[in-house]
Write an enzyme that holds these catalytic residues in place. Structure first.
Site, PDB file in Angstrom:
ATOM      1  N   SER A 322       0.840  -1.199   0.000  1.00 39.48           N
ATOM      2  CA  SER A 322       0.000   0.000   0.000  1.00 39.48           C
ATOM      3  C   SER A 322       0.879   1.254   0.000  1.00 39.48           C
ATOM      4  CB  SER A 322      -0.904  -0.023   1.231  1.00 39.48           C
ATOM      5  OG  SER A 322      -1.457   1.230   1.456  1.00 39.48           O
ATOM      6  N   TRP A 325       2.368   1.643  -3.409  1.00 41.69           N
ATOM      7  CA  TRP A 325       1.342   2.092  -4.363  1.00 41.69           C
ATOM      8  C   TRP A 325       1.326   3.624  -4.444  1.00 41.69           C
ATOM      9  CZ3 TRP A 325      -2.933   5.250  -3.688  1.00 41.69           C
ATOM     10  CH2 TRP A 325      -3.863   5.268  -4.716  1.00 41.69           C
ATOM     11  N   HIS A 326       1.609   4.267  -3.295  1.00 50.41           N
ATOM     12  CA  HIS A 326       1.540   5.729  -3.256  1.00 50.41           C
ATOM     13  C   HIS A 326       2.657   6.399  -4.041  1.00 50.41           C
ATOM     14  CE1 HIS A 326      -1.289   4.998   0.031  1.00 50.41           C
ATOM     15  NE2 HIS A 326      -1.756   6.181  -0.276  1.00 50.41           N
ATOM     16  N   GLY A 327       3.781   5.744  -4.167  1.00 53.06           N
ATOM     17  CA  GLY A 327       4.837   6.386  -4.931  1.00 53.06           C
ATOM     18  C   GLY A 327       6.096   5.565  -4.957  1.00 53.06           C
ATOM     19  N   PHE A 481      -0.201   9.994  -7.490  1.00 49.24           N
ATOM     20  CA  PHE A 481      -0.182   8.560  -7.212  1.00 49.24           C
ATOM     21  C   PHE A 481      -0.917   7.809  -8.301  1.00 49.24           C
ATOM     22  CE2 PHE A 481      -0.265  10.345  -2.705  1.00 49.24           C
ATOM     23  CZ  PHE A 481       1.102  10.549  -2.742  1.00 49.24           C
TER      24      PHE A 481
END
Lengths: 481, 293
Positions: A322, A325-327, A481
């Site tokens: 997770s 996933w953001h960066g 993102f």
């Protein structure tokens, strides 16, 4: 196109008018209008990347159809893998290519070998992480036979590109959103008015709270080595409210806009900063992503059914993925890891589902214990956000180190210039606390008993506040993102 | 649906009504205080931050300095027109003329920029006539609309802080800021040269001021306030273009060009603005010069 722009203020009424007054009688035409509007909305930023959305949509549509006609397990799996490879391949290339390349080069240099590979100048297509997950949910659900594949290409294209939530969520499941494109939408006055209220509150959170907090957070994070501990603390707090105002504000505007068109999107934020433990926080923060990871990653990995080690492994995987996933930066990975660490003790003690109700239910104020729990959970999230915001892990550690100093008790030099923003943060907290049992802060309930003119006064004041105190126009954080 | 549309229009109606009412309210309130200045003040000083920080009108007895940071000639034109009308004794206008005032870059920054219009509009609404309003609106409708939306906030300020304090037409600012070293450092790093092209809009309003002064027997004097040698060195081309422009278009008016005036470093707040000490020194010299002539 940004929600907080003049362009969108012109675009929305035009689409609304065409939708309800011109194409209302023909469902296909209405869905077609949504596709056109969504492509214009997206193309406003960069029309070239529309091809990616169109390609992904057609691919998943045809894979869905093939899955429905195929009983051979191996063939079905191949089709699923194809969808995963292409969609995650796009995501991986645009978002993670340079990250992996840099780390590969750095890893080699550790062994004394230096290789010279130039990174590519890649522009990240806005919203790619969101629509990729949305289309993937469709293919996976069809593969698992949880969802009937659609034969209606117009509805499917509209589902993937639906403009209110295209670029920053909420990540809608096909099982919730897609069927809404099959049925004729009715205009419901109360729903539309409530949608407008939600848009208004979303704009307040984004333009007034987040954009003003962003200015100060940026100044402090960019010069953290020169600031006192108390200033750094304010910097971390400003970012904590910036990211909340920015992202939940976007979600509110997206959900409110969808309601204007007769759609229901799932709630994405449920007042997460009033959480009493980190598990509750994650049930209330970016809910559409958390549940996505739960259903498509955590459960397939075995969830909490296995032994303790399996639970621990799966928890770390889901939080780290997770974060990633953001960066494409180690800061996000550490942020995920830190949240897994926070989560671990309450999971091992089986206390991760004790706070499933609303805090201080049927009471105005929390008990002292609840208050203490809220503050502690909030403190943990603030620490984690430092990793999320800092440009590198080293910067984040130095920033946190800077917080541990006697100067934490000093009055920050710029406190006076922050006062108005701090006031708006309090308005946000106060209003959301009062409305914490609702779907959004301006939803009517008991407030219906308040005379109409008073409610209108409140809305007009918020409306003016957005214009008067709006910070400098900033992109939504989650666009990256 | 009908109810929804009606209520949306009602809401917008309330919003627009509040803006219009406050615009009118502001205008009435400001006008009730008028623009009268003391009878003995016959010299008006207008311009941008250069004159705002350099000329102390307390030391220049018969003058009033209404210079305001980032004022373009458009706003100076509005001011001289109104001030002369209300104060017929004004017979001299000292107007800032520096290397940057007419540059095309400043046309965008000081006239058409949205946030600039937003901040200036409320101050100058009362001085505008319909053509001035139309000019601004045509140039940047969004900026003007945002300026109008600011008017209720301005009404609140006028009421609570007082008209005279909030009606910020401009005044001499005594500055104690000292960022000369940083400014020198910054400008050394910045190698970018600005375009030397002049703005047609700024020229148009400069000539409107000239025309107004001619028609109303107001003596026009241009002034360029002291600039640090580092600045004049760096902006030599711009200053040369300014001199050429003056020689070919404005030569019949007096130009007090103090760009090379010798002022010690501790009199500057940055490379092109004097501080309070510098303003005191410079104004004393300026008064002497003007009295001599």
């Amino acid at each position: 196109m940004l929600f907080n722009s003049i362009d969108f203020a012109v675009f929305l009424p035009i689409v609304f008018f065409l939708y309800w007054f011109v194409t209302q009688k023909n469902l296909k035409l209405q869905n077609l209008l949504i596709i056109i509007a969504s492509y214009i909305f997206y193309g406003w930023w960069d029309y070239k990347f529309l091809t990616l959305i169109v390609f992904s949509s057609f691919l998943d549509y045809s894979i869905g159809l093939r899955l429905s006609n195929c009983e051979d397990k191996r063939k079905r799996k191949t089709l699923l893998v194809l969808s995963l490879l292409v969609n995650l391949g796009f995501l991986g290339f645009f978002k993670y290519y340079n990250f992996f390349l840099d780390n590969f080069v750095n890893a080699f240099s550790l062994f004394g070998n230096s290789i010279n590979i130039q990174g590519l100048n890649i522009i990240l297509p806005v919203g790619i992480s969101f629509y990729t997950f949305q289309t993937l949910s469709y293919t996976i659900d069809v593969y698992k036979r949880k969802l009937e594949p659609t034969r209606d290409i117009v509805s499917f294209l509209a589902f993937v590109s639906f403009f209110p939530q295209l670029v920053a969520g909420p990540i809608e499941r096909a099982s919730n959103l897609l069927p809404q494109f099959y049925k004729k939408r009715e205009f419901v006055y109360k729903k539309a008015i409530d949608g407008l209220r939600q848009i208004l509150w979303g704009l307040f959170k984004k333009v007034v709270v987040a954009d003003n907090c962003a200015t100060f957070a940026n100044q402090i994070f960019d010069n953290y080595s020169e600031n006192s501990a108390s200033t750094l603390l304010f910097g971390a707090l400003f970012f904590t409210f910036q990211i909340y105002g920015d992202f939940s504000g976007y979600s509110d505007i997206a959900i409110g806009t969808s309601r204007l068109f007769g759609f229901n999107l799932k709630q994405n934020f449920a007042f997460p900063y009033f959480s009493r433990d980190i598990a509750e926080f994650w049930r209330r923060w970016h809910m559409s992503l958390s549940t996505w990871f739960r259903d498509y990653l955590y459960i397939p990995l075995g969830g909490s059914r296995g032994g303790t080690w399996m639970k621990i492994r799966n928890t770390f995987i889901i939080f780290i993925v997770s974060g990633f996933w953001h960066g494409a930066n180690w800061t996000f990975v550490i942020w995920g890891f830190l949240n897994a660490l926070y989560f671990l003790p309450i999971m091992l003690l089986n206390k991760n589902r004790i706070n499933t109700n609303n805090v201080a239910e049927n009471r105005l104020l929390p008990t002292f214990t609840e208050f203490r729990q809220i503050i502690f959970t909030f403190f943990l999230t603030v620490i984690a956000w430092v990793f999320f915001r800092a440009p590198s892990v080293t910067d984040a550690i130095l920033y946190l180190k800077g917080l541990v100093s006697k100067s934490i008790f000093s009055v920050p030099d710029n406190l006076n210039s922050w006062l108005i923003t701090i006031f708006f943060i309090f308005v946000l907290i106060f209003t959301e606390w009062l409305q914490r049992e609702k779907q959004h802060a301006l939803e009517l309930g008991d407030a219906n008993k308040i005379p109409r003119y008073l409610r209108w006064c409140f809305y007009v004041i918020i409306f003016f506040t957005i214009f008067w105190y709006g910070g400098s126009e900033q992109d939504f954080i989650y666009f990256q993102f | 649906m009908k109810r929804f549309v009606i209520n949306c229009f009602k809401f917008l109606g309330v919003f627009i009504l509040i803006c219009i009412v406050s615009l009118i309210f502001n205008s009435i309130l400001i006008n009730s205080y008028g623009y009268k200045i003391e009878e003995n003040k016959n010299v008006l000083i207008l311009g941008d931050s250069h004159t705002e920080y350099a000329i102390d009108d307390d030391l220049f007895k018969n003058s009033i300095n209404l210079s305001h940071s980032a004022d373009s000639y458009f706003y100076s034109y509005l001011k001289i027109r109104k001030m002369k009308k209300e104060n017929p004794q004004i017979n001299t206008l000292i107007l800032a003329l520096s290397n940057h005032n007419l540059l095309i870059e400043y046309e965008d920054r000081w006239i058409f920029n949205t946030s600039h219009i937003k901040s200036k509009f409320r101050i100058y609404t009362d001085l505008m006539k319909l053509p001035d309003f139309c000019f601004l609106f045509k140039s940047n409708p969004s900026g003007v609309i945002q300026g109008i939306i600011e008017s209720p906030k301005y009404s609140i300020k006028l009421l609570f802080k007082g008209v005279l304090k909030e009606r910020d037409l401009g005044k001499f600012q005594a500055s104690n800021r000292n960022r000369l070293k940083e400014d020198i450092e910054q400008r050394r790093k910045n190698k970018k040269q600005r375009s030397l092209e002049y703005s047609s809009v700024e020229k148009k309003y400069l000539f409107s001021i000239i025309d107004f002064c001619n028609r109303n027997n107001v003596k026009l004097i241009f002034i360029n306030t002291p600039l640090h040698p580092e600045y004049t060195k760096k902006k030599a081309k711009e200053l040369q273009v300014l001199n050429e422009f003056y020689n070919s278009n404005l030569s019949k008016f007096k130009f007090l060009n103090y760009s090379n005036f010798d002022v010690p470093d501790d009199c500057y707040q940055d490379l092109d603005h004097l501080n309070a000490k510098g303003a005191k020194l410079f104004t004393a010299h300026l008064v002497n010069e003007i009295n001599k002539n």
